[in-house]
Design an enzyme around this catalytic site. Structure first.
Site, short mmCIF file in Angstrom:
data_model
loop_
_atom_site.label_atom_id
_atom_site.label_comp_id
_atom_site.label_asym_id
_atom_site.label_seq_id
_atom_site.Cartn_x
_atom_site.Cartn_y
_atom_site.Cartn_z
N ILE A 1 0.87 -1.18 0.00
CA ILE A 1 0.00 0.00 0.00
C ILE A 1 0.91 1.23 0.00
O ILE A 1 1.47 1.60 1.01
CB ILE A 1 -0.95 0.02 1.21
CG1 ILE A 1 -1.86 -1.21 1.18
CG2 ILE A 1 -1.81 1.29 1.19
CD1 ILE A 1 -2.87 -1.28 2.32
N HIS A 2 1.07 1.82 -1.17
CA HIS A 2 1.89 3.02 -1.32
C HIS A 2 0.98 4.23 -1.50
O HIS A 2 -0.25 4.11 -1.38
CB HIS A 2 2.91 2.86 -2.45
CG HIS A 2 2.30 2.41 -3.75
ND1 HIS A 2 1.92 3.29 -4.72
CD2 HIS A 2 2.00 1.17 -4.21
CE1 HIS A 2 1.41 2.62 -5.74
NE2 HIS A 2 1.45 1.32 -5.46
N ALA A 3 1.54 5.39 -1.77
CA ALA A 3 0.80 6.65 -1.73
C ALA A 3 -0.43 6.70 -2.63
O ALA A 3 -1.50 7.12 -2.20
CB ALA A 3 1.74 7.81 -2.07
N ALA B 1 -3.24 4.36 -1.44
CA ALA B 1 -3.66 4.82 -0.11
C ALA B 1 -4.57 6.03 -0.24
O ALA B 1 -5.59 6.12 0.43
CB ALA B 1 -2.44 5.15 0.76
#
Length: 85
Positions: free
Chosen positions: A14-16, A19
């Site tokens: 779960i990266h930017a 997210a």
């Protein structure tokens, strides 16, 4: 209260970007939505709450929904997770 378990398949975890999309999806609902990993939980309506958990590929997360529209939220967020993460 409803609960949904999911194993992250995205190679980046779960990266930017996802997210931010998850926060946007969660804010569409009134109920409380929490993402939990390894006993730590973050509010799905706050990007730092999600990013702070450091969720990586193959981690299992538990998403809990508590409130008036929890059934609709569970359905929408579980579909989002399967489509994006």
């Amino acid at each position: 209260m409803r609960e949904f378990k999911y194993v992250i398949t995205d190679p980046e975890g779960i990266h930017a970007r996802p997210a931010g999309e998850l926060v946007k999806a969660a804010k569409a609902f009134e109920c409380g939505i929490k993402l939990e990993k390894d006993g730590k939980a973050g509010d799905c309506k706050k990007i730092f709450g999600i990013m702070g958990l450091g969720v990586k590929k193959d981690n299992e997360v538990v998403i809990t929904f508590d409130g008036a529209d929890e059934d609709a939220a569970c359905e929408a967020i579980s579909k989002f997770m399967q489509d994006n993460l």
